[in-house]
Design a protein around this motif. Structure first.
Motif, mmCIF file in Angstrom:
data_model
loop_
_atom_site.group_PDB
_atom_site.id
_atom_site.type_symbol
_atom_site.label_atom_id
_atom_site.label_comp_id
_atom_site.label_asym_id
_atom_site.label_seq_id
_atom_site.Cartn_x
_atom_site.Cartn_y
_atom_site.Cartn_z
ATOM 1 N N VAL A 17 0.827 -1.211 0.000
ATOM 2 C CA VAL A 17 0.000 0.000 0.000
ATOM 3 C C VAL A 17 0.860 1.259 0.000
ATOM 4 N N ARG A 18 1.918 1.310 0.793
ATOM 5 C CA ARG A 18 2.742 2.520 0.867
ATOM 6 C C ARG A 18 3.351 2.889 -0.474
ATOM 7 N N GLN A 19 3.791 1.900 -1.225
ATOM 8 C CA GLN A 19 4.424 2.170 -2.513
ATOM 9 C C GLN A 19 3.416 2.332 -3.646
ATOM 10 N N MET A 20 2.285 1.685 -3.532
ATOM 11 C CA MET A 20 1.383 1.594 -4.680
ATOM 12 C C MET A 20 0.137 2.463 -4.603
ATOM 13 N N SER A 24 -4.034 5.059 -11.767
ATOM 14 C CA SER A 24 -4.506 4.091 -12.764
ATOM 15 C C SER A 24 -6.001 3.826 -12.596
ATOM 16 N N GLY A 25 -6.498 3.795 -11.362
ATOM 17 C CA GLY A 25 -7.935 3.628 -11.149
ATOM 18 C C GLY A 25 -8.727 4.797 -11.700
#
Length: 141
Positions: free
Chosen positions: A58-61, A68-69
């Protein structure tokens, strides 16, 4: 399905909420099925099954995931608008032309297709697809 929704008074943009809810439900069901598969594979150990699931990072993405969503949702919304106003044949054909852009990125940026002959064959098939889209658009007019 969109023309059935129109018969009940729903159209274009309001259809996106239904799609989003359905996507969320399917995503949760897929994760539960994956968990149950891992639970079965690892002899009923809940801790091992949880550990076997892919991490979310979660922290990186969260920023790339949110972007992207947003882009996917915007594209889906525009697809619904184009089908609503241009019809299934023309509107959907135009939205599927996005694969041509993806193909060009794959050829020129990511070098996924190598060899002059293969690239020329892909470009020829892309020209046939564009000709078909244009042909459909003339039929609509």
């Amino acid at each position: 399905p969109l023309h059935y929704a129109a018969q009940k008074g729903y159209g274009g943009p309001s259809y996106v909420i239904s799609f989003a809810c359905g996507s969320m439900i399917i995503c949760v069901v897929c994760w539960v099925l994956r968990f149950l598969f891992e639970l079965y594979r690892l002899d009923g150990s809940i801790a091992k099954a949880c550990h076997a699931l892919p991490p979310f990072h979660v922290r990186q993405m969260w920023i790339p995931g949110a972007i992207s969503g947003f882009l996917y949702s915007s594209g889906n919304f525009m697809c619904i608008i184009s089908v609503t106003y241009l019809g299934q044949g023309v509107g959907y054909s135009f939205t599927q032309a996005s694969m041509l852009i993806s193909g060009l990125w794959g050829i020129f940026r990511f070098k996924e297709i190598e060899g002059r002959d293969r690239i020329l064959k892909w470009l020829l098939s892309a020209c046939v697809a564009v000709a078909g889209i244009l042909w459909l658009s003339y039929e609509h007019a």
